[in-house]
Design a protein around this motif. Structure first.
Motif, PDB file in Angstrom:
ATOM      1  N   ILE A  73      67.728 153.075  26.994  1.00  0.00           N
ATOM      2  CA  ILE A  73      66.732 152.609  27.961  1.00  0.00           C
ATOM      3  C   ILE A  73      66.825 153.393  29.263  1.00  0.00           C
ATOM      4  O   ILE A  73      65.806 153.697  29.877  1.00  0.00           O
ATOM      5  CB  ILE A  73      66.877 151.075  28.188  1.00  0.00           C
ATOM      6  N   GLY A 113      63.375 139.586  26.228  1.00  0.00           N
ATOM      7  CA  GLY A 113      63.186 139.617  24.769  1.00  0.00           C
ATOM      8  C   GLY A 113      64.415 140.142  24.054  1.00  0.00           C
ATOM      9  O   GLY A 113      64.903 139.550  23.090  1.00  0.00           O
ATOM     10  N   MET A 114      64.959 141.257  24.554  1.00  0.00           N
ATOM     11  CA  MET A 114      66.123 141.850  23.889  1.00  0.00           C
ATOM     12  C   MET A 114      67.324 140.912  23.953  1.00  0.00           C
ATOM     13  O   MET A 114      68.091 140.806  22.991  1.00  0.00           O
ATOM     14  CB  MET A 114      66.482 143.193  24.540  1.00  0.00           C
ATOM     15  N   LEU A 122      66.962 137.104  33.310  1.00  0.00           N
ATOM     16  CA  LEU A 122      66.099 137.466  34.438  1.00  0.00           C
ATOM     17  C   LEU A 122      66.837 137.314  35.767  1.00  0.00           C
ATOM     18  O   LEU A 122      66.640 138.114  36.687  1.00  0.00           O
ATOM     19  CB  LEU A 122      64.819 136.625  34.405  1.00  0.00           C
ATOM     20  N   ALA A 146      56.532 146.584  42.189  1.00  0.00           N
ATOM     21  CA  ALA A 146      55.849 145.887  41.096  1.00  0.00           C
ATOM     22  C   ALA A 146      56.402 146.343  39.744  1.00  0.00           C
ATOM     23  O   ALA A 146      56.427 145.577  38.778  1.00  0.00           O
ATOM     24  CB  ALA A 146      54.352 146.130  41.158  1.00  0.00           C
ATOM     25  N   ALA A 147      56.881 147.590  39.702  1.00  0.00           N
ATOM     26  CA  ALA A 147      57.386 148.119  38.429  1.00  0.00           C
ATOM     27  C   ALA A 147      58.534 147.287  37.879  1.00  0.00           C
ATOM     28  O   ALA A 147      58.765 147.252  36.667  1.00  0.00           O
ATOM     29  CB  ALA A 147      57.835 149.567  38.614  1.00  0.00           C
ATOM     30  N   ILE A 202      59.649 141.762  44.006  1.00  0.00           N
ATOM     31  CA  ILE A 202      58.507 142.114  43.157  1.00  0.00           C
ATOM     32  C   ILE A 202      57.390 142.696  44.011  1.00  0.00           C
ATOM     33  O   ILE A 202      56.741 143.671  43.620  1.00  0.00           O
ATOM     34  CB  ILE A 202      58.006 140.876  42.378  1.00  0.00           C
ATOM     35  N   ALA A 243      58.619 144.215  37.543  1.00  0.00           N
ATOM     36  CA  ALA A 243      58.065 143.177  36.676  1.00  0.00           C
ATOM     37  C   ALA A 243      57.797 143.693  35.267  1.00  0.00           C
ATOM     38  O   ALA A 243      57.861 142.937  34.300  1.00  0.00           O
ATOM     39  CB  ALA A 243      56.781 142.607  37.275  1.00  0.00           C
ATOM     40  N   PHE A 244      57.501 144.990  35.175  1.00  0.00           N
ATOM     41  CA  PHE A 244      57.131 145.521  33.851  1.00  0.00           C
ATOM     42  C   PHE A 244      58.243 145.334  32.817  1.00  0.00           C
ATOM     43  O   PHE A 244      57.977 145.237  31.621  1.00  0.00           O
ATOM     44  CB  PHE A 244      56.827 147.026  33.928  1.00  0.00           C
ATOM     45  N   PHE A 245      59.489 145.347  33.285  1.00  0.00           N
ATOM     46  CA  PHE A 245      60.593 145.335  32.318  1.00  0.00           C
ATOM     47  C   PHE A 245      61.119 143.946  32.032  1.00  0.00           C
ATOM     48  O   PHE A 245      62.009 143.773  31.215  1.00  0.00           O
ATOM     49  CB  PHE A 245      61.715 146.259  32.806  1.00  0.00           C
ATOM     50  N   MET A 246      60.561 142.954  32.733  1.00  0.00           N
ATOM     51  CA  MET A 246      61.010 141.585  32.497  1.00  0.00           C
ATOM     52  C   MET A 246      60.900 141.154  31.032  1.00  0.00           C
ATOM     53  O   MET A 246      61.882 140.675  30.450  1.00  0.00           O
ATOM     54  CB  MET A 246      60.209 140.611  33.359  1.00  0.00           C
ATOM     55  N   PRO A 247      59.703 141.314  30.401  1.00  0.00           N
ATOM     56  CA  PRO A 247      59.608 140.834  29.019  1.00  0.00           C
ATOM     57  C   PRO A 247      60.595 141.542  28.100  1.00  0.00           C
ATOM     58  O   PRO A 247      61.182 140.923  27.220  1.00  0.00           O
ATOM     59  CB  PRO A 247      58.173 141.157  28.609  1.00  0.00           C
ATOM     60  N   MET A 248      60.812 142.841  28.357  1.00  0.00           N
ATOM     61  CA  MET A 248      61.708 143.573  27.474  1.00  0.00           C
ATOM     62  C   MET A 248      63.143 143.077  27.608  1.00  0.00           C
ATOM     63  O   MET A 248      63.817 142.826  26.614  1.00  0.00           O
ATOM     64  CB  MET A 248      61.643 145.055  27.773  1.00  0.00           C
ATOM     65  N   VAL A 304      63.490 155.085  30.680  1.00  0.00           N
ATOM     66  CA  VAL A 304      62.929 154.692  31.979  1.00  0.00           C
ATOM     67  C   VAL A 304      63.000 155.848  32.971  1.00  0.00           C
ATOM     68  O   VAL A 304      62.075 156.057  33.765  1.00  0.00           O
ATOM     69  CB  VAL A 304      63.639 153.432  32.534  1.00  0.00           C
TER      70      VAL A 304
END
Lengths: 455, 455
Positions: A377, A328-329, A439, A317-318, A313, A320-325, A381
């Motif tokens: 995706i 979530g999916m 994750l 850092a980028a 990370i 981390a941006f896709f972690m929630p997605m 991306v």
């Protein structure tokens, strides 16, 4: 409620208000005679509180018995305390034995005994017998107001007997036939009785292949039997096949609806079904918090796992941006499969021999869904960032979506095999478990390919 | 299914196999007479495929009619094609008009016309009338096999008439009373008829305050009426109050269960209820993918929002560790409230006057839950990392959990007010929306306090 009913209720309510104000019982009678018990209950709730005691005082014991069957236990108790001992016992004698037992199940023992002593002996005995059974079993749901005849009766005699029993029986549409030892030997519907010649022995027209339940059977099983066979009632028997009572379809409809709502509540981790949607916030929070704390700990585990990827990370850092997605999916696909399995299990469609078939099916569904979502995706991306990040996110998602689908399928099935209620594998739990694994996969890939991402 | 039933079915199945092997119809008859339609269906399914055509050939048209009512449309069609035109028309004449209409609703028009022409005129007319109504309305669910009498009949005459109609009527337990213009003026139960003196005019014993529905009414509304009033059937009338048909409780039980399952499916974003749990993976994936793509786009939005906090993440990678937990917990609290509201709305408990009360209640629940979880997380994060990170994570969580609870409460209520089915605000959708807002709050706080975290 349709508007027509609403309008009619208002008219009745106004007329009843006038009758109560004038204390004119003879105005009340014709109104009451045409009312269904449900309407009577609605009118009682809509009467201003000051009118209610007068209204109750003007009702006959039979009307009060009907009204009480529409109310909740606390409301029943409230009304009974205003009636005085003599009228109370008359009302209780007129209520169905199962309703009286439900009411008494909530009272203190001393009160129960006083009330039972005030009742007619026959009725009190029925209630005493019913009080033995747990509330959610066939025994707890049955009523004793059934019609049974001996097997030497003729059709004509059965109909004569029915005429006498009709005013108090819970249903007159099924007649249960017993032998000299009180064993259940047949059942005949009033429809069959009407068609048969009057002098036919009842044993010739009755069904001998009786579908019955035992008193300890779970109410849900009973409800499914009634639903399957489209019966109006089912007999409850003891181990010796002696008739104990009957369970009617209207009570089982309530059970089927309750169970469906319980499934929804459990899937959402609300905990025990709250019968009332409006309830005390502290009581409601207390029920929900245990689940949330469990999920919180699993969440902490996730964050600890993530901390092992700190280096990746820090470099990109980028990521981390896709972690929630991704998390979530994965959760979403898992929830979809979960809902399907829960429905299959609760409707009885998913028998054990179909487990491999459904796993294959959902595996294939997972592959299709994962492939479509991955292609999308990767394109998105790549356009927004670059191809290598797109490939890491996309490939991770392909694996996690398949995993999510299979987890949402397999976990409830395994729980069911272990005889654990699969709805406790609630949506939030599966979602949280999927979080952890998705994750891990994502950062696992990212760490493997970190030199491509950050050369 | 309880074991006893299972055992009995096996015995019957074996006996029937023998009868089919030997082509002995007289062995079959006594077995069939004691079977319920549901059992007949089960036996058909369990018969090896090679036996089925012989079995069908040995059945009387009346048995086939009963069997067909237990089967799905494709299975019905399969059997009908093997019967030949003459036996087909005899079977169709014996089935309930609503079942025939459901079956024909799936066929091509040319086939429908051929079949209708082969049927008896009376029966064909009933089916033609039913084919006009959409499937999920009262009209689409009603049957024409009801018993109605004129208002000048006596109780004795009604019972005589019932005896004649009993073999074909869907229910004989309610008799509908009409006037000379065919308008519905009353309803009387067979129970009342049994109690009344035979020479009483039927108008004196009938209920005049009829609860009826119109043909265009949604089946769910009808099901709730039957559930409330504990009726066995409801009459369907036209605008002139002329009787069109009746809807029976067994069909409405199916509707109530379907609706509950639909709620579960919609809450889980599975899309349209799949009637069969086992289905073609491509069909199943096609239904689920639209939702997933929508959620994927919202997820991309989340990642874009997160990228605006790149600087904070670059400074303190540990911030990223708690993202899944905060988003997950917010989603969980939202799902809990959502489930409560959906249940309240679908059971009719949550009327509009209670909206502010439930919002206050859930707000308070949210504050309690948030406070408990925040205290726990502050302690845990402080022990594992340090106090300032603990405070940032804790305070963010306090706000996001309250927001999650209120979102899960308000969003379905608002959708309901806008006359949108609130279950489309499915768990996954609410979870995804909560993701966005919770992460915004979290990184908002983190950025505000970044100099404490990374001095």
């Amino acid at each position: 409620m349709p508007d027509q009913e609403e309008r009619r209720l208002k008219v009745d309510l106004d007329a009843i208000k006038v009758a109560v104000q004038k204390r004119e019982k003879r105005f009340l009678r014709p109104l009451l005679e045409e009312l269904q018990p449900y309407d009577l209950g609605q009118i009682f709730f809509r009467l201003p509180r000051v009118y209610r005691p007068h209204f109750i005082r003007m009702l006959d014991p039979g009307d009060i018995a009907l009204l009480l069957e529409e109310l909740k236990t606390e409301e029943q108790q409230e009304i009974l305390t205003t009636l005085g001992p003599e009228k109370t016992s008359r009302v209780l004698n007129l209520m169905s034995s199962d309703e009286v037992a439900d009411l008494m199940g909530e009272l203190e023992e001393a009160n129960v005994n006083t009330l039972l002593k005030s009742m007619e002996r026959d009725e009190a005995d029925k209630v005493r017998a019913l009080l033995h059974y747990p509330e959610d079993t066939a025994g707890g749901r049955m009523t004793m107001e059934y019609v049974s005849v001996y097997n030497y009766y003729t059709v004509e005699e059965v109909i004569q007997y029915l005429r006498r029993e009709a005013p108090t029986a819970e249903t007159v549409y099924y007649v249960y036939v017993i032998d000299a030892d009180d064993r259940l030997v047949g059942v005949v519907s009033l429809r069959e009785l009407l068609i048969a010649p009057p002098d036919t022995p009842v044993v010739e027209v009755m069904f001998e292949r009786i579908i019955s339940v035992t008193a300890d059977m779970d109410q849900e099983v009973v409800a499914r039997l009634i639903e399957r066979y489209d019966f109006l009632a089912l007999p409850v028997v003891d181990v010796e096949n002696r008739l104990l009572g009957i369970i009617t379809i209207d009570d089982m409809v309530d059970v089927l609806i309750e169970e469906a709502h319980e499934d929804i509540s459990k899937l959402s981790a609300v905990g025990q079904t709250e019968m009332d949607v409006l309830t005390h916030p502290f009581a409601s929070a207390r029920r929900r918090i245990p689940w949330l704390i469990l999920l919180l700990f699993i969440g902490m585990l996730t964050s600890t796992l993530l901390s092992t990827f700190e280096e990746s990370i820090n470099k990109v850092a980028a990521l981390a941006f896709f972690m929630p997605m991704i998390a979530g999916m994965t959760g979403n696909t898992g929830t979809q499969s979960l809902a399907l399995i829960i429905r299959g299990l609760s409707s009885g469609q998913l028998t054990r021999d179909k487990y491999t078939q459904i796993l294959k099916q959902e595996g294939l569904v997972g592959i299709i869904i994962a492939t479509v979502c991955t292609l999308l995706i990767v394109v998105m991306v790549t356009l927004l960032y670059d191809l290598s990040l797109g490939l890491v996110v996309g490939i991770s998602m392909w694996f996690t979506l398949i995993l999510g689908t299979l987890g949402g399928t397999a976990i409830p099935l395994i729980l069911h095999l272990l005889k654990v209620d699969p709805t406790v594998a609630s949506g939030p739990l599966i979602t949280t478990i999927n979080d952890v694994f998705s994750l891990l996969i994502y950062f696992g890939f990212a760490t493997m390919f970190i030199h491509y991402l950050f050369p």
